[in-house]
Design a protein around this motif. Structure first.
Motif, PDB file in Angstrom:
ATOM      1  N   ILE A   1       0.841  -1.194   0.000  1.00 36.60           N
ATOM      2  CA  ILE A   1       0.000   0.000   0.000  1.00 36.60           C
ATOM      3  C   ILE A   1       0.878   1.246   0.000  1.00 36.60           C
ATOM      4  O   ILE A   1       1.854   1.329   0.744  1.00 36.60           O
ATOM      5  N   ASN A   2       0.533   2.177  -0.879  1.00 39.09           N
ATOM      6  CA  ASN A   2       1.204   3.477  -0.933  1.00 39.09           C
ATOM      7  C   ASN A   2       0.263   4.512  -0.327  1.00 39.09           C
ATOM      8  O   ASN A   2      -0.901   4.612  -0.727  1.00 39.09           O
ATOM      9  N   ILE A   3       0.758   5.269   0.630  1.00 42.83           N
ATOM     10  CA  ILE A   3      -0.074   6.210   1.381  1.00 42.83           C
ATOM     11  C   ILE A   3       0.384   7.643   1.126  1.00 42.83           C
ATOM     12  O   ILE A   3       1.541   7.986   1.369  1.00 42.83           O
ATOM     13  N   GLU A   4      -0.528   8.470   0.607  1.00 41.19           N
ATOM     14  CA  GLU A   4      -0.281   9.902   0.457  1.00 41.19           C
ATOM     15  C   GLU A   4      -1.027  10.601   1.591  1.00 41.19           C
ATOM     16  O   GLU A   4      -2.257  10.669   1.578  1.00 41.19           O
ATOM     17  N   PRO A   5      -0.308  11.111   2.573  1.00 41.55           N
ATOM     18  CA  PRO A   5      -0.957  11.629   3.789  1.00 41.55           C
ATOM     19  C   PRO A   5      -1.598  13.002   3.600  1.00 41.55           C
ATOM     20  O   PRO A   5      -1.431  13.655   2.568  1.00 41.55           O
ATOM     21  N   THR A   6      -2.323  13.403   4.615  1.00 39.98           N
ATOM     22  CA  THR A   6      -2.938  14.721   4.662  1.00 39.98           C
ATOM     23  C   THR A   6      -2.629  15.347   6.017  1.00 39.98           C
ATOM     24  O   THR A   6      -2.310  14.639   6.984  1.00 39.98           O
ATOM     25  N   GLN A   7      -2.722  16.663   6.107  1.00 41.73           N
ATOM     26  CA  GLN A   7      -2.463  17.333   7.385  1.00 41.73           C
ATOM     27  C   GLN A   7      -3.587  17.095   8.374  1.00 41.73           C
ATOM     28  O   GLN A   7      -3.362  16.993   9.576  1.00 41.73           O
ATOM     29  N   LYS A   8      -4.808  16.991   7.850  1.00 41.24           N
ATOM     30  CA  LYS A   8      -5.961  16.778   8.726  1.00 41.24           C
ATOM     31  C   LYS A   8      -7.052  16.049   7.960  1.00 41.24           C
ATOM     32  O   LYS A   8      -7.305  16.346   6.793  1.00 41.24           O
ATOM     33  N   LEU A   9      -7.686  15.103   8.601  1.00 41.32           N
ATOM     34  CA  LEU A   9      -8.798  14.379   7.975  1.00 41.32           C
ATOM     35  C   LEU A   9     -10.036  15.271   7.920  1.00 41.32           C
ATOM     36  O   LEU A   9     -10.351  15.985   8.874  1.00 41.32           O
ATOM     37  N   SER A  10     -10.746  15.206   6.807  1.00 40.09           N
ATOM     38  CA  SER A  10     -11.988  15.956   6.655  1.00 40.09           C
ATOM     39  C   SER A  10     -13.153  15.143   7.210  1.00 40.09           C
ATOM     40  O   SER A  10     -13.210  13.921   7.005  1.00 40.09           O
ATOM     41  N   PRO A  11     -14.094  15.781   7.893  1.00 41.33           N
ATOM     42  CA  PRO A  11     -15.257  15.055   8.419  1.00 41.33           C
ATOM     43  C   PRO A  11     -16.074  14.441   7.284  1.00 41.33           C
ATOM     44  O   PRO A  11     -16.059  14.932   6.149  1.00 41.33           O
ATOM     45  N   ILE A  12     -16.772  13.381   7.579  1.00 38.66           N
ATOM     46  CA  ILE A  12     -17.624  12.743   6.587  1.00 38.66           C
ATOM     47  C   ILE A  12     -18.982  12.439   7.208  1.00 38.66           C
ATOM     48  O   ILE A  12     -19.077  12.100   8.390  1.00 38.66           O
ATOM     49  N   HIS A  13     -20.018  12.589   6.412  1.00 34.97           N
ATOM     50  CA  HIS A  13     -21.382  12.322   6.887  1.00 34.97           C
ATOM     51  C   HIS A  13     -22.068  11.406   5.873  1.00 34.97           C
ATOM     52  O   HIS A  13     -22.296  11.792   4.723  1.00 34.97           O
ATOM     53  N   LEU A  14     -22.368  10.198   6.294  1.00 37.16           N
ATOM     54  CA  LEU A  14     -22.973   9.188   5.425  1.00 37.16           C
ATOM     55  C   LEU A  14     -24.361   8.842   5.949  1.00 37.16           C
ATOM     56  O   LEU A  14     -24.494   8.248   7.015  1.00 37.16           O
ATOM     57  N   SER A  15     -25.367   9.239   5.199  1.00 36.92           N
ATOM     58  CA  SER A  15     -26.738   9.001   5.669  1.00 36.92           C
ATOM     59  C   SER A  15     -27.655   8.453   4.587  1.00 36.92           C
ATOM     60  O   SER A  15     -28.770   8.007   4.891  1.00 36.92           O
ATOM     61  N   GLU A  16     -27.228   8.474   3.333  1.00 33.82           N
ATOM     62  CA  GLU A  16     -28.101   8.009   2.258  1.00 33.82           C
ATOM     63  C   GLU A  16     -28.209   6.488   2.289  1.00 33.82           C
ATOM     64  O   GLU A  16     -27.195   5.779   2.254  1.00 33.82           O
ATOM     65  N   ALA A  17     -29.406   5.980   2.355  1.00 32.09           N
ATOM     66  CA  ALA A  17     -29.647   4.549   2.551  1.00 32.09           C
ATOM     67  C   ALA A  17     -29.084   3.705   1.415  1.00 32.09           C
ATOM     68  O   ALA A  17     -29.274   4.019   0.233  1.00 32.09           O
ATOM     69  N   GLY A  18     -28.401   2.639   1.798  1.00 31.27           N
ATOM     70  CA  GLY A  18     -27.872   1.715   0.814  1.00 31.27           C
ATOM     71  C   GLY A  18     -28.953   1.028   0.022  1.00 31.27           C
ATOM     72  O   GLY A  18     -28.733   0.611  -1.125  1.00 31.27           O
ATOM     73  N   SER A  19     -30.156   0.912   0.607  1.00 28.82           N
ATOM     74  CA  SER A  19     -31.274   0.270  -0.095  1.00 28.82           C
ATOM     75  C   SER A  19     -31.661   1.046  -1.347  1.00 28.82           C
ATOM     76  O   SER A  19     -32.156   0.479  -2.328  1.00 28.82           O
ATOM     77  N   HIS A  20     -31.411   2.351  -1.334  1.00 30.03           N
ATOM     78  CA  HIS A  20     -31.703   3.189  -2.503  1.00 30.03           C
ATOM     79  C   HIS A  20     -30.862   2.746  -3.700  1.00 30.03           C
ATOM     80  O   HIS A  20     -31.345   2.636  -4.825  1.00 30.03           O
TER      81      HIS A  20
END
Length: 345
Positions: A168-187
């Protein structure tokens, strides 16, 4: 020297306490004492893959340690400064290389320079997230949070032979961005374009995979979903059956690894049952990815997702994060089958 004592017997009492504690110890520069390591397992203490996790964590930050040996139920870990670079870790068994990666990936994802890590050992063992899950489900979400990773696979390794090798090759970041996952997988599951069935087979008849696909298509009513039986070369026989639902952000991967004495139809029914549970709940994130997202969300400082009922594994992870970081990831039950997990600033 003072240490934060973390009890490895808490909650599910397995290796997750160890891995999360090591990751957060390095990121917070907090000395830790881990006691009762894997006290909830038949074989307590550090097994080969857990020992490799500790040694990997030790190497990437030059930690000072005590008690790090096979079977140990207590270790001391005093982290140093993180060093990006090229690393190579061989478990020596079919133990999970993905879990070793899980321990050091968050650290190197927030480092100053790129890193490349090569792993040797198991990639698909049925008792932990597989390399397929890492590539298809977790890493795409991590990319949306700011970290770009590329996986190159030399060969896979099924339990019990192991023998996998990947990088695995990793390109880092200074800070992780927040994520919001709410859309139903059933869709997304309503369209066959988003659903797929994949079977990885090695040293076994293709007919096993074809039976798994036929059974799952019938149960899920996915007659038009793309399906394939993929031959792979591994040191020992193996069968990984994967059902996937692609959304805008990631793939929800439902995987069952074949076992001796378990029919192809039974393998398919178990995987399809997990998919139906996920679709019925109208969750955005399936239970295994839910567990993996806790640490990135904690490090980002906020985030949220909906999921099915939390496993003991996930609840334990929340408790360890709270103990080390002093933050509490909230869990709210929305209805009988759906939960919301969130962290607010």
């Amino acid at each position: 020297m003072s240490y934060l004592t973390i009890d490895g017997s808490q909650g599910e009492g397995g290796g997750q306490v160890l891995r999360t504690a090591l990751t957060l110890s390095i990121l917070t520069q907090q000395n830790i004492e881990l006691i009762n390591i894997r006290a909830g397992r038949k074989k307590v203490g550090l097994l080969r893959q857990h020992l490799t996790c500790v040694l990997a964590a030790q190497e990437i930050c030059g930690a000072i340690t005590e008690g790090v040996e096979l079977g140990s139920t207590r270790i001391l870990f005093s982290p140093g400064q993180v060093k990006s670079g090229d690393y190579h870790y061989a478990i020596g068994t079919a133990g999970s290389t993905v879990l070793v990666c899980q321990t050091i990936l968050p650290v190197l994802a927030l480092a100053k320079e790129n890193s490349t890590i090569t792993f040797e050992g198991g990639t698909h063992n049925g008792m932990s997230p597989s390399l397929s899950f890492l590539e298809q489900s977790f890493l795409p979400v991590l990319k949306s949070m700011g970290v770009n990773c590329v996986v190159n696979t030399t060969k896979l390794g099924f339990y019990p032979a192991g023998g996998g090798k990947w990088q695995i090759n990793i390109e880092p970041t200074q800070k992780l961005s927040p994520i919001h996952l709410s859309e139903a997988g059933s869709h997304f599951a309503q369209s066959s374009e988003n659903c797929s069935l994949t079977v990885l087979v090695s040293l076994l008849p293709d007919a096993i995979g074809q039976r798994e696909i036929a059974t799952a298509k019938n149960i899920l009513n996915w007659p038009d979903a793309v399906s394939q039986v993929q031959k792979v070369v591994t040191p020992g026989p193996g069968n990984s059956f994967q059902l996937s639902i692609k959304s805008k952000t990631h793939c929800s991967v439902f995987e069952m690894v074949g076992e001796l004495g378990v029919s192809a139809e039974r393998v398919a029914k178990r995987a399809a049952g997990r998919v139906n549970k996920f679709i019925h709940a109208q969750a955005a994130v399936e239970e295994h990815l839910a567990d993996q997202l806790l640490l990135p969300i904690a490090l980002a400082g906020s985030g949220s997702f909906t999921t099915t009922q939390l496993s003991l594994h996930t609840k334990t992870n929340i408790d360890v994060i709270k103990q080390v970081l002093g933050i509490e990831i909230q869990v709210e039950q929305i209805n009988d089958v759906l939960w919301k997990v969130y962290l607010e600033k």
